[in-house]
Design a protein around this motif. Structure first.
Motif, PDB file in Angstrom:
ATOM      1  N   SER A  28       0.829  -1.295  -0.291  1.00 64.26           N
ATOM      2  CA  SER A  28      -0.093   0.011  -0.009  1.00 64.26           C
ATOM      3  C   SER A  28       1.086   1.127   0.116  1.00 64.26           C
ATOM      4  N   ALA A  88      -9.284  -1.624   4.491  1.00 58.55           N
ATOM      5  CA  ALA A  88      -8.888  -0.060   4.662  1.00 58.55           C
ATOM      6  C   ALA A  88      -9.503   0.631   5.715  1.00 58.55           C
ATOM      7  N   ASN A 239      -5.411   3.802  -0.904  1.00 60.59           N
ATOM      8  CA  ASN A 239      -4.191   3.213  -0.323  1.00 60.59           C
ATOM      9  C   ASN A 239      -3.591   3.797   0.934  1.00 60.59           C
ATOM     10  N   ARG A 242      -5.550   1.988   3.488  1.00 56.96           N
ATOM     11  CA  ARG A 242      -5.330   0.754   3.747  1.00 56.96           C
ATOM     12  C   ARG A 242      -3.837   0.749   4.410  1.00 56.96           C
ATOM     13  N   MET A 243      -2.958   1.509   3.978  1.00 55.34           N
ATOM     14  CA  MET A 243      -1.746   1.617   4.877  1.00 55.34           C
ATOM     15  C   MET A 243      -1.620   1.996   6.509  1.00 55.34           C
TER      16      MET A 243
END
Length: 288
Positions: A28, A88, A239, A242-243
């Motif tokens: 991610s 996420a 992203n 999700r990271m």
């Protein structure tokens, strides 16, 4: 109390999960860097497009145009941009809530144009009609995809199959800040404050060709630009979310592993103490 075997098995399982979350966080992070660069490089253009259209509309006076007044149709089209995958955090649910918790409409009023499987699934469970789904777009957003979708919606708007067009997505602020946004695309919202300022100081704008012809040319580009801008911002937000989620999961797994290590050591010390007690008790019994 759990046995040492159970604690060891659970610890091993959590360590395996932690390795997965670490890997997903790294993936991610790499995707976020690319998506963020795309969002930041294009944001200035789309913001300028939005401001330019509002500036033009503030200078045209009380112009009657099909793109400036709601259509007669009761149905409203809502483009819902979510992800194709979960894990996420609250990224997808925040966008879905923009649609489901809006008091200005009911499920029967809407035609959902879903970009991303998660939004489609959630809205279908809530009784909303999904007119179209294109999950492929979120894998690699392209301007051509936005143009195709905008063309379809503008055609339905012109045929009075829909009366309004909305866009629900997640605006990218920075790596850790993402804001769900519901924006009306058509009829174009006029900035009344800007209009009042212009009309009080400057004359109305003259057009060549006519005002209606100019708007016929610029509004489709305006709608396409906002859709594409939303796509690239949503990709970066996804992203980033999700990271963060995988980073939190990795940290939580580490805390659980530390806790299980303490429990395992206590259970092991208790087992050793019990064995020593039994040995000493047996030795004393033999002496008697």
């Amino acid at each position: 109390m759990a046995s040492m075997r159970d604690i060891k098995r659970r610890k091993s399982s959590i360590q395996g999960t932690q390795q997965i979350t670490k890997a997903m966080k790294l993936v991610s992070t790499v995707k976020l860097q690319r998506a963020r660069a795309e969002a930041e490089s294009s944001k200035a253009y789309f913001d300028c497009m939005y401001e330019t259209v509002n500036h033009i509309l503030s200078r045209v006076g009380n112009l009657e145009h099909r793109y400036l007044t709601p259509g007669k149709a009761r149905k409203k089209a809502v483009i819902v941009i979510t992800s194709n995958r979960g894990l996420a955090g609250g990224y997808n649910s925040s966008v879905v809530k923009l649609v489901t918790q809006n008091s200005e409409w009911t499920p029967e009023d809407l035609k959902i144009y879903a970009i991303g499987n998660k939004g489609r699934d959630a809205l279908q469970r809530g009784g909303y009609h999904v007119e179209a789904l294109d999950s492929r777009i979120m894998e690699e957003p392209a301007y051509g995809d936005a143009m195709k979708l905008a063309g379809r919606l503008l055609e339905e708007f012109s045929k009075e199959e829909i009366g309004e067009i909305y866009l629900a997505y997640t605006s990218f602020k920075n790596t850790v800040s993402h804001e769900p946004v519901l924006r009306r695309l058509l009829p174009v919202e006029r900035n009344l404050d800007a209009r009042n300022r212009v009309e009080s100081k400057d004359p109305l704008m003259n057009f060549e060709p006519r005002e209606s012809q100019a708007l016929d040319l610029i509004i489709p580009k305006y709608v396409t630009s906002l859709i594409y801008g939303a796509l690239v911002e949503a990709a970066a937000s996804e992203n980033g979310a999700r990271m963060q989620a995988m980073d939190n999961a990795t940290n939580n797994a580490e805390d659980m592993i530390n806790d299980l290590t303490i429990k395992y050591n206590r259970a092991r010390q208790g087992s050793i103490t019990q064995e020593l007690t039994e040995i000493i008790g047996g030795a004393e019994a033999l002496q008697i």
